[in-house]
Design a protein around this motif. Sequence first.
Motif, PDB file in Angstrom:
ATOM      1  N   PHE A   1      45.884   4.842  -3.280  1.00  3.41           N
ATOM      2  CA  PHE A   1      45.887   4.614  -1.835  1.00  3.41           C
ATOM      3  C   PHE A   1      46.577   5.759  -1.109  1.00  3.41           C
ATOM      4  CE2 PHE A   1      47.610   2.988   2.153  1.00  3.41           C
ATOM      5  CZ  PHE A   1      46.455   2.455   2.726  1.00  3.41           C
ATOM      6  N   GLU A   2      47.652   6.286  -1.654  1.00  4.72           N
ATOM      7  CA  GLU A   2      48.348   7.398  -1.004  1.00  4.72           C
ATOM      8  C   GLU A   2      47.452   8.635  -0.923  1.00  4.72           C
ATOM      9  OE1 GLU A   2      51.082   7.436   0.669  1.00  4.72           O
ATOM     10  OE2 GLU A   2      51.554   5.330   0.222  1.00  4.72           O
ATOM     11  N   THR A   3      46.659   8.870  -1.981  1.00  3.71           N
ATOM     12  CA  THR A   3      45.702   9.977  -1.943  1.00  3.71           C
ATOM     13  C   THR A   3      44.661   9.742  -0.852  1.00  3.71           C
ATOM     14  OG1 THR A   3      45.994  10.397  -4.299  1.00  3.71           O
ATOM     15  CG2 THR A   3      44.002  11.272  -3.286  1.00  3.71           C
ATOM     16  N   PHE A   4      44.176   8.500  -0.786  1.00  2.00           N
ATOM     17  CA  PHE A   4      43.229   8.144   0.273  1.00  2.00           C
ATOM     18  C   PHE A   4      43.843   8.359   1.656  1.00  2.00           C
ATOM     19  CE2 PHE A   4      42.409   4.812   3.402  1.00  2.00           C
ATOM     20  CZ  PHE A   4      41.089   5.071   3.706  1.00  2.00           C
ATOM     21  N   MET A   5      45.111   7.969   1.831  1.00  2.00           N
ATOM     22  CA  MET A   5      45.757   8.084   3.139  1.00  2.00           C
ATOM     23  C   MET A   5      45.870   9.533   3.593  1.00  2.00           C
ATOM     24  SD  MET A   5      46.378   5.401   4.923  1.00  2.00           S
ATOM     25  CE  MET A   5      47.519   6.095   6.119  1.00  2.00           C
ATOM     26  N   THR A   6      46.058  10.434   2.666  1.00  2.00           N
ATOM     27  CA  THR A   6      46.089  11.857   3.032  1.00  2.00           C
ATOM     28  C   THR A   6      44.752  12.272   3.641  1.00  2.00           C
ATOM     29  OG1 THR A   6      47.698  12.357   1.290  1.00  2.00           O
ATOM     30  CG2 THR A   6      46.416  14.196   2.162  1.00  2.00           C
ATOM     31  N   ARG A   7      43.656  11.855   3.019  1.00  2.00           N
ATOM     32  CA  ARG A   7      42.333  12.154   3.579  1.00  2.00           C
ATOM     33  C   ARG A   7      42.140  11.449   4.920  1.00  2.00           C
ATOM     34  NH1 ARG A   7      40.552  10.815  -1.654  1.00  2.00           N
ATOM     35  NH2 ARG A   7      39.561   8.923  -0.862  1.00  2.00           N
ATOM     36  N   TYR A   8      42.622  10.228   4.995  1.00  2.00           N
ATOM     37  CA  TYR A   8      42.452   9.421   6.209  1.00  2.00           C
ATOM     38  C   TYR A   8      43.113  10.104   7.412  1.00  2.00           C
ATOM     39  CZ  TYR A   8      42.760   5.146   9.121  1.00  2.00           C
ATOM     40  OH  TYR A   8      42.675   4.211  10.136  1.00  2.00           O
ATOM     41  N   ILE A   9      44.323  10.557   7.222  1.00  2.00           N
ATOM     42  CA  ILE A   9      45.057  11.194   8.318  1.00  2.00           C
ATOM     43  C   ILE A   9      44.462  12.572   8.635  1.00  2.00           C
ATOM     44  CG2 ILE A   9      47.286  12.176   8.985  1.00  2.00           C
ATOM     45  CD1 ILE A   9      48.591   9.872   7.365  1.00  2.00           C
ATOM     46  N   ASN A  10      44.160  13.342   7.611  1.00  2.00           N
ATOM     47  CA  ASN A  10      43.596  14.683   7.843  1.00  2.00           C
ATOM     48  C   ASN A  10      42.225  14.616   8.505  1.00  2.00           C
ATOM     49  OD1 ASN A  10      45.838  15.833   6.667  1.00  2.00           O
ATOM     50  ND2 ASN A  10      44.874  16.148   4.670  1.00  2.00           N
ATOM     51  N   GLY A  11      41.486  13.564   8.252  1.00  2.00           N
ATOM     52  CA  GLY A  11      40.130  13.465   8.770  1.00  2.00           C
ATOM     53  C   GLY A  11      40.006  12.885  10.162  1.00  2.00           C
ATOM     54  N   LEU A  12      41.125  12.564  10.804  1.00  2.00           N
ATOM     55  CA  LEU A  12      41.053  11.997  12.161  1.00  2.00           C
ATOM     56  C   LEU A  12      40.379  12.946  13.146  1.00  2.00           C
ATOM     57  CD1 LEU A  12      44.521  10.228  12.340  1.00  2.00           C
ATOM     58  CD2 LEU A  12      42.285   9.112  12.456  1.00  2.00           C
ATOM     59  N   GLU A  13      40.452  14.243  12.872  1.00  2.00           N
ATOM     60  CA  GLU A  13      39.764  15.209  13.731  1.00  2.00           C
ATOM     61  C   GLU A  13      38.253  14.988  13.711  1.00  2.00           C
ATOM     62  OE1 GLU A  13      40.794  19.239  12.942  1.00  2.00           O
ATOM     63  OE2 GLU A  13      42.954  18.869  12.943  1.00  2.00           O
TER      64      GLU A  13
ATOM     65  N   VAL B   1      49.079   2.472 -10.251  1.00  2.00           N
ATOM     66  CA  VAL B   1      47.871   3.300 -10.215  1.00  2.00           C
ATOM     67  C   VAL B   1      47.154   3.134  -8.875  1.00  2.00           C
ATOM     68  CG1 VAL B   1      45.597   3.683 -11.250  1.00  2.00           C
ATOM     69  CG2 VAL B   1      47.580   3.244 -12.714  1.00  2.00           C
ATOM     70  N   ASP B   2      47.072   1.895  -8.399  1.00  2.00           N
ATOM     71  CA  ASP B   2      46.444   1.642  -7.092  1.00  2.00           C
ATOM     72  C   ASP B   2      47.284   2.216  -5.954  1.00  2.00           C
ATOM     73  OD1 ASP B   2      44.215   0.315  -8.108  1.00  2.00           O
ATOM     74  OD2 ASP B   2      45.214  -1.634  -8.075  1.00  2.00           O
ATOM     75  N   VAL B   3      48.604   2.135  -6.091  1.00  2.00           N
ATOM     76  CA  VAL B   3      49.490   2.694  -5.063  1.00  2.00           C
ATOM     77  C   VAL B   3      49.246   4.197  -4.922  1.00  2.00           C
ATOM     78  CG1 VAL B   3      51.883   3.164  -4.437  1.00  2.00           C
ATOM     79  CG2 VAL B   3      51.262   0.924  -5.330  1.00  2.00           C
ATOM     80  N   ALA B   4      49.191   4.883  -6.044  1.00  2.00           N
ATOM     81  CA  ALA B   4      48.957   6.335  -6.011  1.00  2.00           C
ATOM     82  C   ALA B   4      47.576   6.644  -5.453  1.00  2.00           C
ATOM     83  CB  ALA B   4      49.100   6.908  -7.417  1.00  2.00           C
TER      84      ALA B   4
END
Length: 539
Positions: free
Chosen positions: A511-523, A506-509
Amino acid sequence: MTSENIKAAITSGQTALGVEFGSTTIKAVLTTQDGTTIASGSYDWTNSFQDGLWTYALPNVWAGLQVAYGQLKTAVQAEYGVTITKINSMGFSAMMHGYLVFDADNEQLVPFRTWRNAITADAARELTQLFAFNIPQRWSIAHLYQAILNQETHVKNIAYMTTLAGYVHWQLTGEKVLGIGDASGMFPIDETTGDYDQAMLDRFNQLKPVQQYQWQLTDILPQPLKAGTPAGTLTEKGALLLDPTGDLQPGTRLAPPEGDAGTGMVATNSVNKRTGNISVGTSIFSMIVLEKPLAHVYSNIDIVTTPTGLPVAMVHANNSASDINAWAKLFAEFAQKIGHDLSTKDLYQVLFDAALTDATPDAGGLSGYGYYSGENITGVPEGRPLLVRQPDAIFSVGNLMRLHIFSAFGAIKIGMRLLADEDVLTDNIVAQGGVFKTPVVAQKLLAAALNTNVTVMQNAGEGGPWGMAILALYAANNDTTVSLADFLAKQIFADSVAETLSPDPVDVAGFETFMTRYINGLEIEMAAIKALPSQGKKE
């Protein structure tokens, strides 16, 4: 070991001292011959941003060292009624990389440029192409070549270039040497020779911009030494630099000075192939000892070495736990204003527990970046700490803290994915750093972030300075047939206490959702740099 036995060891000088100059703390640790910690001392310091560069003033190096050692010495006197006059072996470690250069009169030529300065992009790119080997911006050779490309006038006067650990060791012993692990963050190492890569040295010296200088690169670099190799003794001058009272006698044997990556490997018993560790502090880095060379050159993966010269894949992110500490400080200030003084331990326990018990798996839709400086892995040139949320995000203390812990692991996750693609194998990741002093929480979320088992040892908070003390013990070991790996396994970690946690799906999933936001939000981070220019003075 009984109190009387420890007292006798201190009196006879059968002890080892390890000191590490970290990003925020200088810490000294004294141990017995079996690695048991006797006492410690510390000094808080921080880098300053001057003329557009992150730096530490060298006088603060000595002021901090003397305070840290003085606290240790006072603690020994209070606990055992003994004044330290003799130490059998000692060693010094520090943040790797950076740029410390001196002229023929041993005068510092420019302020210390730390690993945190992301100012060498042109040099790093050109040298990576020249060597077909990744040269990150942090590395000393990148700083040197960038200074050459910038036509800085001081370069012609360079007689010696070293790291912070190498500088301290030089002043205490007179020896211009460096542990091979620390040296591997200055210039690439040839595993077969245990020295700098000669072909790459030749290519560098043949560069047209370099040929205007009288020196050759080997003339100005420290000599690499493997763990266990004699690295000099404490001089009278050095003893007074460490202990201005004059109580400490000269003559102590010194281990080769190492970088914080090397001491982290030792402190986590991760020096064999297929072992790995991760160190979390101001920066964060993982170290996987390689079974075979990587198939490709990656800009996000350094190839450095263990303290014995084995190749290591290092993923290093410039930013990690700083924003966790900043927010904790804010909550502590609020608690004080409403009449509640919490201990640091209790404060972190409450906040970290909330990240597990009162948070949603993906941190409630929150995002953010604890970037206090530029971030090499994500290509962000400057630091702008950010908290970002959409109107429908679940904004709670638990999600806020889970966000900051996730964010501390965000950049390094990108590099670790590359290692996974290369089928770089490790049986376990051993974690160390202050965030693991609070049990379970950061360890559990790191296991989710890396999707692998994570082990935390009982000494997780001791970290680098204790690891350096162990290297000092190894340097004083008279049996040269014993490998460092065997020394650690049989004499230091034979009875160690550790806890391993496996990733929760559950935590792995989450974190992966968080990482999508993290990468997309670098702009957003890049926009913040443009909208909020740095207040640091530029040269």
